[in-house]
Design a protein around this motif. Structure first.
Motif, short mmCIF file in Angstrom:
data_model
loop_
_atom_site.label_atom_id
_atom_site.label_comp_id
_atom_site.label_asym_id
_atom_site.label_seq_id
_atom_site.Cartn_x
_atom_site.Cartn_y
_atom_site.Cartn_z
N THR A 12 0.94 -1.27 0.00
CA THR A 12 0.05 -0.04 0.20
C THR A 12 0.97 1.37 -0.02
O THR A 12 1.79 1.42 0.95
N PRO A 13 0.86 2.16 -0.90
CA PRO A 13 1.40 3.47 -0.87
C PRO A 13 1.05 4.30 0.24
O PRO A 13 -0.05 4.30 0.44
N LYS A 14 2.12 4.77 0.69
CA LYS A 14 2.28 5.66 1.83
C LYS A 14 3.15 6.85 1.91
O LYS A 14 4.11 6.45 1.05
N TRP A 15 2.96 7.81 2.41
CA TRP A 15 3.86 8.91 2.35
C TRP A 15 5.17 8.58 3.62
O TRP A 15 4.72 8.41 4.53
N TYR A 16 6.24 8.71 2.93
CA TYR A 16 7.40 8.58 3.80
C TYR A 16 8.25 9.93 3.67
O TYR A 16 8.51 10.14 2.75
N ASN A 92 13.68 2.75 14.92
CA ASN A 92 14.09 1.74 13.91
C ASN A 92 13.30 1.43 13.00
O ASN A 92 13.34 0.37 12.21
N ILE A 93 12.14 2.17 12.83
CA ILE A 93 10.85 1.70 12.05
C ILE A 93 10.84 2.92 11.10
O ILE A 93 10.88 4.22 11.49
N PRO A 94 10.58 2.86 9.80
CA PRO A 94 10.34 4.01 8.55
C PRO A 94 9.21 4.89 9.03
O PRO A 94 7.97 4.18 9.59
N ALA A 95 9.42 5.96 9.41
CA ALA A 95 8.22 6.86 9.63
C ALA A 95 7.42 7.11 8.41
O ALA A 95 7.73 7.13 7.37
N VAL A 96 6.09 7.22 8.76
CA VAL A 96 5.02 7.19 7.95
C VAL A 96 4.30 8.42 8.11
O VAL A 96 3.88 8.65 9.43
N ILE A 97 3.93 9.29 7.36
CA ILE A 97 3.23 10.53 7.19
C ILE A 97 1.85 10.23 6.91
O ILE A 97 1.36 9.79 5.69
N ARG A 98 0.90 10.58 7.91
CA ARG A 98 -0.53 10.43 7.30
C ARG A 98 -1.08 11.13 6.37
O ARG A 98 -0.59 12.37 6.21
N ASP A 99 -1.95 10.57 5.47
CA ASP A 99 -2.51 11.65 4.33
C ASP A 99 -2.93 12.87 4.98
O ASP A 99 -2.89 13.64 4.33
N GLU A 101 -1.83 14.55 7.62
CA GLU A 101 -0.80 15.47 7.95
C GLU A 101 -0.35 16.23 6.64
O GLU A 101 -0.23 17.48 6.46
N ILE A 102 -0.17 15.34 5.44
CA ILE A 102 0.06 16.13 4.06
C ILE A 102 -0.92 17.03 3.72
O ILE A 102 -0.90 18.27 3.34
N ASP A 103 -2.40 16.53 3.91
CA ASP A 103 -3.29 17.53 3.67
C ASP A 103 -3.23 18.60 4.32
O ASP A 103 -3.73 20.02 4.08
N ILE A 153 1.07 23.44 15.55
CA ILE A 153 0.59 21.95 14.91
C ILE A 153 1.49 21.37 14.99
O ILE A 153 2.82 21.06 14.21
N GLU A 154 1.39 20.14 15.58
CA GLU A 154 2.56 18.98 15.88
C GLU A 154 2.51 17.91 14.48
O GLU A 154 1.34 17.39 14.49
N ILE A 155 3.40 17.62 14.02
CA ILE A 155 3.34 16.70 12.99
C ILE A 155 4.33 15.71 13.49
O ILE A 155 5.59 15.55 13.10
N GLU A 156 3.89 14.95 14.35
CA GLU A 156 4.66 13.86 15.26
C GLU A 156 5.52 12.93 14.21
O GLU A 156 6.73 12.70 14.78
N SER A 157 4.92 12.49 13.17
CA SER A 157 5.77 11.49 12.60
C SER A 157 7.08 11.81 11.89
O SER A 157 7.89 11.10 11.50
N ILE A 158 7.15 13.32 12.03
CA ILE A 158 8.75 13.67 11.37
C ILE A 158 9.24 14.38 12.27
O ILE A 158 10.36 15.22 12.31
#
Length: 173
Positions: A12-16, A92-99, A101-103, A153-158
């Protein structure tokens, strides 16, 4: 036999988020687009002063970061791309940005509001809920600084935080 590396989540494509070489964000973005990748490079206009002139330039909102929407199994393929240094990991896990958060980033940038990015996630401040306007329904933390109302606005994943000017009347505590 399935070794577990090609499960549905990997497909499944996700934002990395990826880290680029210093000042290579635009070159990396253009190259990714030309090669058919779905990429996002948030840019903000900034006035730069030189000794003989002033100029408005577009600068990356997050220095040395670019977001790429790909399936997880393609992470290492992207690392081969010139200018990309590494993908961002947490625990140690690739960070994923939620759709969402990008929006949110796209929505904030489309409003041409004052934005300041701070490394890390701020701990202090009062949790708030936005009741009206562009950020309606968003929860965040509130900080008043230099007479201006700011929404943190916190963007926790990055591990980034954006300070955005907002009307105080639209905030509920």
């Amino acid at each position: 036999m399935n070794n577990g590396s090609n499960n549905q989540d990997d497909l499944t494509p996700k934002w990395y988020p990826f880290y680029t070489r210093s000042r290579y964000e635009k070159k990396v973005y253009e190259g990714l687009i030309v090669n058919g990748y779905e990429a996002y490079l948030p840019l903000v206009k900034s006035e730069r002063n030189w000794s003989d002139r002033k100029k408005i330039v577009e600068m990356p909102l997050f220095t040395s970061y670019i977001f790429i929407r790909i399936p997880k199994f393609r992470l290492f393929d992207v690392l081969k791309f010139p200018g990309i240094v590494r993908f961002i990991k947490f625990n140690n896990i690739p960070a994923v940005i939620r759709d969402s958060e990008i929006d949110l980033i796209k929505n904030i940038l489309s409003q041409k509001t004052e934005i300041e990015v701070i490394d890390g996630i701020l701990e202090q401040g009062t949790e708030i809920f936005i009741s009206s306007g562009i950020f309606k329904g968003y929860k965040g933390r509130y900080l008043e600084s230099k007479g201006k109302n700011k929404l943190i606005i916190e963007i926790e994943s990055i591990n980034k935080t954006m300070l955005v000017t907002i009307n105080k009347d639209s905030i509920k505590i």
